[in-house]
Design an enzyme around this catalytic site. Structure first.
Site, PDB file in Angstrom:
ATOM      1  N   GLY A  31       0.691  -1.046   0.074  1.00  0.00           N
ATOM      2  CA  GLY A  31      -0.055  -0.225  -0.054  1.00  0.00           C
ATOM      3  C   GLY A  31       0.841   1.289  -0.040  1.00  0.00           C
ATOM      4  N   GLY A  36       5.469   4.681  -8.954  1.00  0.00           N
ATOM      5  CA  GLY A  36       6.461   3.562  -9.103  1.00  0.00           C
ATOM      6  C   GLY A  36       5.537   2.366  -9.027  1.00  0.00           C
ATOM      7  N   HIS A  37       4.549   2.243  -8.103  1.00  0.00           N
ATOM      8  CA  HIS A  37       3.543   1.222  -8.069  1.00  0.00           C
ATOM      9  C   HIS A  37       2.755   1.121  -9.285  1.00  0.00           C
ATOM     10  CE1 HIS A  37       4.499   1.717  -3.524  1.00  0.00           C
ATOM     11  NE2 HIS A  37       4.455   0.340  -3.848  1.00  0.00           N
ATOM     12  N   GLY A 147       9.677  -4.212  -8.329  1.00  0.00           N
ATOM     13  CA  GLY A 147      10.200  -2.973  -8.762  1.00  0.00           C
ATOM     14  C   GLY A 147      11.786  -3.159  -8.645  1.00  0.00           C
ATOM     15  N   GLU A 148      12.622  -2.532  -9.463  1.00  0.00           N
ATOM     16  CA  GLU A 148      13.958  -2.782  -9.399  1.00  0.00           C
ATOM     17  C   GLU A 148      14.683  -2.060  -8.173  1.00  0.00           C
ATOM     18  OE1 GLU A 148      15.481  -2.275 -13.335  1.00  0.00           O
ATOM     19  OE2 GLU A 148      14.861  -4.275 -13.674  1.00  0.00           O
ATOM     20  N   SER A 186       7.258   4.717  -0.857  1.00  0.00           N
ATOM     21  CA  SER A 186       6.160   5.115   0.063  1.00  0.00           C
ATOM     22  C   SER A 186       6.834   5.866   1.473  1.00  0.00           C
ATOM     23  CB  SER A 186       5.528   3.856   0.735  1.00  0.00           C
ATOM     24  OG  SER A 186       5.160   3.019  -0.409  1.00  0.00           O
TER      25      SER A 186
END
Ligand code: PAF
Length: 280
Positions: A31, A36-37, A147-148, A186
Site C-alpha cells: 500500500g 512507482g507502483h 520494482g528494481e 512510500s
C-alpha cells in the site's frame, strides 16, 4: 474493480478467468501507493488479461516494530490509484487471513540474503518470502511484477520461484524517479521538506558515480559515493556496495562482471531510504 478480503473470495473470482485460460498478472504491494507502483500496475494490465494487486502490510518482514507501526496505511487512496491503472482485483486481507497461525517456515537463500539488506535487517527476507509465497499460492498468477528499487528483494524472489518451482514469470520493472532524481518510495511521505532536499544527495551521488566509474577503480568509486553521502547534511550512510548484479557479491574490479550495480541505504533523519544504480 473489485476489492476482496479473503483468499476464498479471491480464488472463486479468479477461477472464472482461469477456466477461460486468461493470463493473470499480479502485483504485490504494502500500500501507500505511488507512481512507482502505478508503473508496475500498468505493465501488468498491458501484459495480462486480468490484473490482481494485493495491499497488505506484512508484519513478518519488519525487524523494527516502530517501522511497522509508522508504515502509512491509505487503502482508500490506494484503491483510487489502482482503479485508474485498470487493475481488476484488489486483495486486501487482514493479518489473520494471511497468518492464521505463526508461519514457522524458514527461507534461506545464501549468499543472496546474507549481504546488504539481509545483513542489516535480520529476518527481513524470510518475512518477504513467507508472504510472497502465501500470496503466490493464493493468486497463482502467470506473471508477477516487482520494482528494481528493491534490487535484492527481486533477486531473492526470483531465486525462491526457481527453488519452489512456481510456474510464475517474475518481471522486474525499472525504478521510477521524481524529475529531480529522488527514487519514489512510500517512505518519502515521511520526509520533511528539509529532509527531502537532503535526500536528493543520494541519487545525485549515484549519478555522479556512474561518470566517475568510467575512469576510476571500484574502490575509488566506492569512496567517492561514501564521501559524498558523509559530506551531505542530515544523511547517515548505512552501506554502499558495488556488487555483481546476479550473485550480489562485492566486486573488486570492473572486469569481474558485465553486470555491476551499486546498492545504497541511507538514513535521512529516521527514514531509511534505499536506491541503486547500474554501472554496466
Ligand atoms: O516490496 C514490497 O512492497 C514488499 O516487500 C512485498 C513484496 C509486497 C511483500 O510484502
Amino acid at each position: 474493480m473489485k476489492v476482496v478480503h479473503t483468499i476464498k473470495e479471491l480464488q472463486s473470482e479468479l477461477s472464472t478467468h482461469k477456466d477461460l485460460y486468461k493470463k493473470i498478472g499480479f502485483v504485490p504491494t504494502m500500500g501507500a501507493l505511488h507512481e512507482g507502483h502505478a508503473s508496475l500496475m500498468r505493465k501488468s494490465v498491458e501484459d495480462n488479461e486480468v490484473t490482481v494487486a494485493s495491499v497488505f502490510v506484512n508484519p513478518t518482514q519488519f525487524n523494527d516494530k516502530n517501522d511497522l507501526l509508522k508504515y502509512p496505511r491509505t487503502l482508500e487512496a490506494d484503491c483510487a490509484l489502482l482503479q485508474a491503472c485498470g487493475v481488476d482485483y484488489v486483495f486486501a486481507p487482514e493479518i489473520a487471513e494471511m497468518y492464521p497461525s505463526e508461519d514457522m517456515r524458514m527461507f534461506s537463500y545464501p549468499p543472496l540474503d546474507e549481504v546488504m539488506e539481509g545483513k542489516h535487517r535480520p529476518g527481513h527476507f524470510n518475512g518477504v518470502c513467507q508472504i510472497v509465497s502465501k500470496l503466490f499460492d493464493a493468486v497463482m498468477p502467470d506473471r508477477a511484477y516487482f520494482g528494481e528499487k528493491d534490487f535484492q528483494q527481486l533477486a531473492i524472489i526470483k531465486k525462491m520461484v526457481d527453488d519452489l518451482k512456481y510456474p510464475i514469470e517474475v518481471i522486474g520493472c525499472p525504478i521510477v524517479r521524481e524529475t529531480d532524481g529522488l527514487a519514489l518510495s512510500s517512505r518519502n511521505a515521511r520526509l520533511s521538506a528539509e529532509e527531502r532536499e537532503n535526500a536528493l544527495n543520494i541519487s545525485q551521488a549515484l549519478y555522479k558515480s556512474c561518470t566517475f566509474a568510467t575512469n576510476h577503480s571500484v574502490e575509488d568509486t566506492q569512496k567517492m559515493v561514501e564521501n559524498a553521502i558523509t559530506a551531505a547534511s542530515g544523511l547517515q550512510l548505512e552501506y554502499f556496495e558495488i556488487v555483481d548484479g546476479n550473485s550480489l557479491q562485492k566486486i573488486a574490479n570492473w572486469d569481474e562482471t558485465d553486470y555491476a550495480v551499486g546498492c545504497i541505504t541511507v538514513f535521512c533523519g529516521d527514514v531509511r531510504l534505499i536506491d541503486n544504480i547500474r554501472y554496466k
